[in-house]
Design an enzyme around this catalytic site. Structure first.
Site, PDB file in Angstrom:
ATOM      1  N   ASP A  91     -27.162  -9.542  18.997  1.00 55.86           N
ATOM      2  CA  ASP A  91     -28.221  -9.948  19.699  1.00 55.86           C
ATOM      3  C   ASP A  91     -28.749 -10.661  19.424  1.00 55.86           C
ATOM      4  O   ASP A  91     -29.717 -10.206  17.713  1.00 55.86           O
ATOM      5  CB  ASP A  91     -28.959  -8.799  20.306  1.00 55.86           C
ATOM      6  CG  ASP A  91     -30.050  -9.120  21.211  1.00 55.86           C
ATOM      7  OD1 ASP A  91     -30.386 -10.367  21.373  1.00 55.86           O
ATOM      8  OD2 ASP A  91     -30.212  -7.985  21.955  1.00 55.86           O
ATOM      9  N   HIS A 141     -28.016 -10.467  24.341  1.00 54.03           N
ATOM     10  CA  HIS A 141     -29.259  -9.670  25.005  1.00 54.03           C
ATOM     11  C   HIS A 141     -29.159  -9.721  26.061  1.00 54.03           C
ATOM     12  O   HIS A 141     -29.724 -10.695  27.063  1.00 54.03           O
ATOM     13  CB  HIS A 141     -30.211 -10.685  24.296  1.00 54.03           C
ATOM     14  CG  HIS A 141     -31.379  -9.684  25.010  1.00 54.03           C
ATOM     15  ND1 HIS A 141     -32.176  -9.008  23.900  1.00 54.03           N
ATOM     16  CD2 HIS A 141     -32.873 -10.988  25.949  1.00 54.03           C
ATOM     17  CE1 HIS A 141     -33.365  -8.609  24.331  1.00 54.03           C
ATOM     18  NE2 HIS A 141     -33.649 -10.086  25.599  1.00 54.03           N
ATOM     19  N   SER A 163     -35.349  -4.760  27.479  1.00 54.99           N
ATOM     20  CA  SER A 163     -35.931  -5.718  26.311  1.00 54.99           C
ATOM     21  C   SER A 163     -36.992  -4.961  26.029  1.00 54.99           C
ATOM     22  O   SER A 163     -37.264  -4.350  26.210  1.00 54.99           O
ATOM     23  CB  SER A 163     -36.005  -6.969  26.779  1.00 54.99           C
ATOM     24  OG  SER A 163     -36.193  -8.068  26.005  1.00 54.99           O
TER      25      SER A 163
END
Length: 417
Positions: free
Chosen positions: A352, A381, A226
């Site tokens: 996502d 995600h 991320s």
């Protein structure tokens, strides 16, 4: 326990939560919600495949986008998981469900860390958590033991389940790991009025040089998740091939910060993710409030209702950006992908909500022979749950393990292709 070592494992609260999930699963697996075909005694992954076939789900193999035939062929030979169909968990295939449930469902392997605090040029300090793997049978010489630098997400630390899984998999391969905790999030004191953001790569550069100086003869790789992946890509885009890193991998990266913010501000996404993450950011800086009061209106920061508002009131001001748009432009790794100079594999799911599919830089990736995008239809995600009860491993875990092993053991083949 020896000084400087930290043991991580399920707490009492986490054990209760796991028992609760087990009870729910017992009820679920005997209910009519699961087709009878799935009650046969086969492994969960096979059950998942059976279910998807019977339901005629439109699943496809991941889209593999590379800027050169050599990298594509290398991955097909040594990292075949990127060519396999990903079967999401049958009762949790939707993006938000994958994203929300992964932290609760996946196990937290026990990891024993050695903590190190290193100084920065501005007088600050960075907390590194080492897993030395001194019991490695494959690489008994510590000086040449492969090292993997791990970068957690927005407010993440070395305690995140996805980080613990990467360390567990690296341990199986005989590798050493070190987790880069961003300033002020891992319990250490802030010594200067500065935190972190995904556009400023100075702290990451400091960490990479420090780790490389300790083990200059060891293969050195990095993996970012991320925001950690955004930071890693921005670093690689700035430095090009002049990095001690041999290769890198990123997972669930937000490619365009404007698109990410817009998606997360949709009502349902704001309710499920944005507001919660905003409160996490506020909590992380409020712990060090006394360091910022002379520079930033902290009362205004604490009233932010979204990540964008937090970034406008705190992050952009902290790092000297004139506007929030200036910061978001600089923070978006899609702008620097063309300059990446080492092999990088980037796994994203097109569903996502943190990283909308229309913002994934497919055309840019096709122009860089060092870049490979692996795009799955599902996964959410940092989700990528698979099998009926996905506690031990995810598709993301399998991609990580195969890729780092491929680069350590066969990376030399890329230069000769």
């Amino acid at each position: 326990m020896r000084p400087g070592l930290l043991k991580l494992g399920p707490s009492g609260e986490e054990e209760e939560r796991e028992q609760s999930f087990s009870s729910c699963w017992h009820v679920f697996r005997h209910s009519t919600l699961i087709p009878a075909a799935l009650h046969v005694t086969v492994n969960p992954f096979e059950r998942s495949q059976t279910f998807h076939r019977r339901k005629n789900c439109k699943l496809a193999k991941p889209q593999l986008v590379t800027g050169g035939e050599s990298f594509s062929r290398f991955l097909q030979d040594h990292c075949p998981v990127v060519t396999e169909t990903y079967y999401p968990t049958v009762w949790c295939w939707e993006s938000r469900g994958q994203t929300l449930l992964r932290p609760f469902i996946t196990s937290k392997p026990l990891v024993q860390y050695r903590n190190e605090l290193i100084k920065t040029a501005d007088g600050g300090q960075i907390s590194l958590d080492w897993f030395d793997n001194d019991s490695s049978k494959c690489y008994m010489d510590a000086s040449t033991r492969p090292t993997v630098l791990l970068l957690p997400g927005l407010t993440g630390t070395s305690k995140e389940s996805y980080i613990l899984h990467m360390i567990h998999l690296s341990e199986e391969l005989g590798y050493r790991c070190v987790v880069f905790n961003n300033r002020g999030v891992a319990g250490e004191n802030l010594l200067t009025p500065r935190t972190y953001c995904c556009s400023n790569t100075e702290d990451l550069e400091t960490v990479i040089q420090h780790v490389h100086s300790l083990y200059p003869s060891a293969p050195f790789l990095a993996a970012g998740v991320s925001m950690g992946g955004m930071l890693l890509l921005n670093y690689l885009g700035k430095i090009g091939p002049k990095t001690p890193l041999k290769a890198a991998a990123t997972f669930s990266v937000g490619w365009n910060t404007f698109a990410c913010s817009e998606s997360l501000e949709k009502p349902l996404n704001w309710l499920l993710f944005n507001y919660y993450l905003t409160t996490c950011l506020q909590s992380s800086v409020n712990k060090h409030r006394h360091m910022f009061v002379k520079l930033i209106d902290m009362d205004h920061v604490m009233k932010a209702k979204s990540i964008r508002e937090f970034d406008k009131r705190f992050t952009a001001v902290m790092f000297g950006y004139r506007t929030i748009d200036d910061y978001y432009t600089d923070a978006s790794p899609n702008r620097r992908l063309k300059s990446v100079g080492i092999p990088v594999l980037c796994l994203n799911s097109v569903d996502d909500v943190f990283s909308p599919s229309h913002a994934i830089p497919i055309e840019t990736a096709k122009q860089n022979p060092n870049v490979a995008l692996v795009l799955t239809s599902y996964g959410g995600h940092i989700g990528f749950l698979e099998g009926i009860w996905p506690r031990q491993s995810t598709y993301m875990d399998r991609v990580f393990k195969q890729f780092v092993q491929a680069m350590v053991e066969h990376g030399h083949e890329l230069s000769s292709m």
